[in-house]
Write an enzyme that holds these catalytic residues in place. Sequence first.
Site, PDB file in Angstrom:
ATOM      1  N   GLY A 241       0.802  -1.214   0.000  1.00  0.00           N
ATOM      2  CA  GLY A 241       0.000   0.000   0.000  1.00  0.00           C
ATOM      3  C   GLY A 241       0.838   1.269   0.000  1.00  0.00           C
ATOM      4  O   GLY A 241       2.066   1.248   0.123  1.00  0.00           O
ATOM      5  N   HIS A 242       0.136   2.394  -0.106  1.00  0.00           N
ATOM      6  CA  HIS A 242       0.838   3.677  -0.210  1.00  0.00           C
ATOM      7  C   HIS A 242       1.566   4.037   1.080  1.00  0.00           C
ATOM      8  O   HIS A 242       1.130   3.729   2.174  1.00  0.00           O
ATOM      9  CB  HIS A 242      -0.108   4.797  -0.648  1.00  0.00           C
TER      10      HIS A 242
END
Length: 342
Positions: A241-242
């Site tokens: 994920g970011h």
Amino acid sequence: MQAALHELHAALGGELLGDPSLVIRRIGPLASADAETISFVSNARYRAQLAQTAAACVIVAPALAEDAAQRGAAIVTPDPYHYFARLTQWWAARLRVAPPSGVHPSAVVAADVRLGEGVSVGPLTVIEAGAVLGDGVVIASQCHIGAGVQIGAQTRLAPHVTLMPGTRLGQRCLLHGGVVIGADGFGFAPHQGRWEKIEQLGGVVVGDDVEIGANTCIDRGALDDTVIGEGVKLDNLIQIGHNVQIGAHSAMAGCAGVAGSARIGRGCTVGGGAIVLGHLELADGVHISAASVVMRSIKQPGQYSGVFPIDDNASWEKNAATLRQLHTLRDRLRTLEKKSSP
């Protein structure tokens, strides 16, 4: 492909016992080895298999040198498994056909793209404006390299890799087919029953000597970059994920997932199918067992597991029902302890 033992020894070292002119045509396991195979033994508990194998040569530790020499040729080295890994690299390099340097006529490359010496760009690949490719970079067919992407020297991309703008790859990386780096992270703000998109304005920074397995996705950061440290190894079908940060020389097995803004230390391992929830931190040297769900930060190195053991369905249902009543059982136990105390 074939090589004499003396060629292997000259390239990789170790102590060679036996006939250096033996010809090797295959690397294989002890059980299926034949008179043209080189194999390895990494643990003394496989001494019996060593005696039975038909391998032409066996890579062994010093403790097994005498046993190996009694049955044929051997290469003695302190770490046979590491030697085996280096042997596979040497063997594969000799098998690999070097792609032609230059840009395939069907590729689309922006006029201001900077290509280093010996770069190879395959058919139907698109490279957008401002991208920079270091010396010896290999881009296979049907890849997409976004605007301003930077790719370090000797990095290789298999077919169908996508690098979105804001991606920076280090040197000597290997990206397998279907990898997507720099797609938008999952960011939305709830407002009056709807979701408002949060534009993802960061990038992705990947260090040197990173390998990323097929169809793995690494999202761009929301504001700061997502960072993959040097030497990290990611298996297939992993979701990062970011704003995640993964420390140097960590490794993750297939189908693992790391939610946004989690931080994983150096030298960690995450087993297949394991999940690390967002905004958590794993210290250096943390090892997560397969299928575990990490729901809190882990501050000390070590092996951690959070898996409900498999069982036949009837037993599992009974145990699961008991788990749901643990708080009630705890209260009853406390009551009994109070009654029994003097």
